[in-house]
Design an enzyme around this catalytic site. Sequence first.
Site, PDB file in Angstrom:
ATOM      1  N   HIS A 191       8.227  -1.197  -5.534  1.00 42.60           N
ATOM      2  CA  HIS A 191       7.070  -0.554  -5.889  1.00 42.60           C
ATOM      3  C   HIS A 191       6.629  -0.704  -7.165  1.00 42.60           C
ATOM      4  O   HIS A 191       6.194   0.361  -7.932  1.00 42.60           O
ATOM      5  CB  HIS A 191       7.343   0.840  -5.476  1.00 42.60           C
ATOM      6  CG  HIS A 191       5.926   1.825  -5.240  1.00 42.60           C
ATOM      7  ND1 HIS A 191       6.112   3.113  -4.348  1.00 42.60           N
ATOM      8  CD2 HIS A 191       4.624   1.510  -5.346  1.00 42.60           C
ATOM      9  CE1 HIS A 191       4.722   3.305  -4.461  1.00 42.60           C
ATOM     10  NE2 HIS A 191       3.853   2.492  -4.929  1.00 42.60           N
ATOM     11  N   ASP A 208       6.955  -4.025  -0.769  1.00 44.36           N
ATOM     12  CA  ASP A 208       6.695  -3.386  -2.269  1.00 44.36           C
ATOM     13  C   ASP A 208       6.886  -1.854  -1.995  1.00 44.36           C
ATOM     14  O   ASP A 208       7.129  -1.162  -2.932  1.00 44.36           O
ATOM     15  CB  ASP A 208       5.486  -3.561  -3.065  1.00 44.36           C
ATOM     16  CG  ASP A 208       5.507  -2.920  -4.540  1.00 44.36           C
ATOM     17  OD1 ASP A 208       6.549  -3.336  -5.104  1.00 44.36           O
ATOM     18  OD2 ASP A 208       4.580  -2.467  -4.907  1.00 44.36           O
ATOM     19  N   ALA A 241       0.924  -1.246  -0.123  1.00 45.86           N
ATOM     20  CA  ALA A 241      -0.037  -0.110  -0.035  1.00 45.86           C
ATOM     21  C   ALA A 241       1.017   1.186   0.128  1.00 45.86           C
ATOM     22  O   ALA A 241       1.072   1.865  -1.069  1.00 45.86           O
ATOM     23  CB  ALA A 241      -0.792  -0.099   1.091  1.00 45.86           C
ATOM     24  N   ARG A 242       1.366   1.756   1.229  1.00 46.25           N
ATOM     25  CA  ARG A 242       2.135   2.853   1.369  1.00 46.25           C
ATOM     26  C   ARG A 242       3.146   2.956   2.518  1.00 46.25           C
ATOM     27  O   ARG A 242       2.685   2.072   3.659  1.00 46.25           O
ATOM     28  CB  ARG A 242       1.441   4.201   1.528  1.00 46.25           C
ATOM     29  CG  ARG A 242       0.648   5.018   0.367  1.00 46.25           C
ATOM     30  CD  ARG A 242       1.642   5.365  -0.704  1.00 46.25           C
ATOM     31  NE  ARG A 242       0.983   6.023  -1.767  1.00 46.25           N
ATOM     32  CZ  ARG A 242       0.704   5.381  -2.737  1.00 46.25           C
ATOM     33  NH1 ARG A 242       0.982   4.230  -2.996  1.00 46.25           N
ATOM     34  NH2 ARG A 242       0.246   6.009  -3.914  1.00 46.25           N
ATOM     35  N   GLU A 244      11.497   6.381  -0.645  1.00 44.39           N
ATOM     36  CA  GLU A 244      11.660   5.749  -1.918  1.00 44.39           C
ATOM     37  C   GLU A 244      12.429   6.519  -2.918  1.00 44.39           C
ATOM     38  O   GLU A 244      12.157   7.555  -2.826  1.00 44.39           O
ATOM     39  CB  GLU A 244      10.268   5.234  -2.467  1.00 44.39           C
ATOM     40  CG  GLU A 244       9.461   4.114  -1.585  1.00 44.39           C
ATOM     41  CD  GLU A 244       8.056   3.776  -2.240  1.00 44.39           C
ATOM     42  OE1 GLU A 244       7.913   4.064  -3.548  1.00 44.39           O
ATOM     43  OE2 GLU A 244       7.419   3.107  -1.475  1.00 44.39           O
TER      44      GLU A 244
END
Length: 315
Positions: free
Chosen positions: A276, A252, A227-228, A257
Amino acid sequence: MKILIVGHFSESAQSKITGHFPQDWNVVIVPPGEEMLQHIADCQVLIPEHIQVDHSLLANAKQLKLVQTGAGYDNVDISACTQLGIWVANASGVNAQAVAEHVMALILSYYKNIPFLDRFMKNRLDENQLEYTGSELEDKTIGIIGLGAIGKKVAAFCSALGMNVQAYARNTAVSSDGVVRMTDFDTLISTSDIISVHVSLNEQTKQLINKAVLANMKNSALFINTARGGIVNQPDLIEALKNGELSGACLDVYESEPLPLDSELRNLSNVILTPHTAGMPDARKFHRKRYDFFIDNIKRVANGEVPESKLNQLL
């Protein structure tokens, strides 16, 4: 019609994206920085991939009518946009299939030890010396935090594999469909073998997964986040993984990031990492369904209509 896309894209990705839009539209793709500020003054649509859309940025966007995001929208000050008469919309659900499939790939890779077995074979080790543990998914309980479009697809996939599916949703209107058993957050955390996060990042979910929550998970649990990154307190997660308070994690998304090269996560054997890419079904930087949605929404706003999946309401 001028559309400004702000983000880091290769030349080939830029060519794919711009070629997908109508030829008579002026589509500009730039990285964050000074060049972006030059273009934002006269664009009608902003697609912010890697920037924060706040008051200071919007002050220069005199002709802006729509801020269009992907599934996530935590980088947009929706209140500021509303005050300035700018629509904000996301592309909710367009990447649901891709993300749900990615979640299943992570689960299967973890429990079937695919990364380990791949390295074992490529290192040409003696197969008679192979020792590893694996597990079937049937009868395992997955706890899904957030039962939107992605969460529902994950639930359906897991149910098809014979897993027990339970979910927690802040929206009390979400109900069980016979596949999913709705439960409270604490029960989900303490009883699930696998916990997968599928909520948006906001003030209520920021660092939702922290030291206290991790301590309530089973020591044998697998934690998944596509998700985040901000939903998880990353240092707390790393500590739990290192101390054996959690069996493993599949991630992910990250607090920062791209994930720093010196991140401890890269060195943990009980963690599977992807960059991601869960929501990208076609390629690293191109998502046909998403850009089709963008184009349709831009046309709606250009025609004076309300955008699909709007996140604010204008007078």
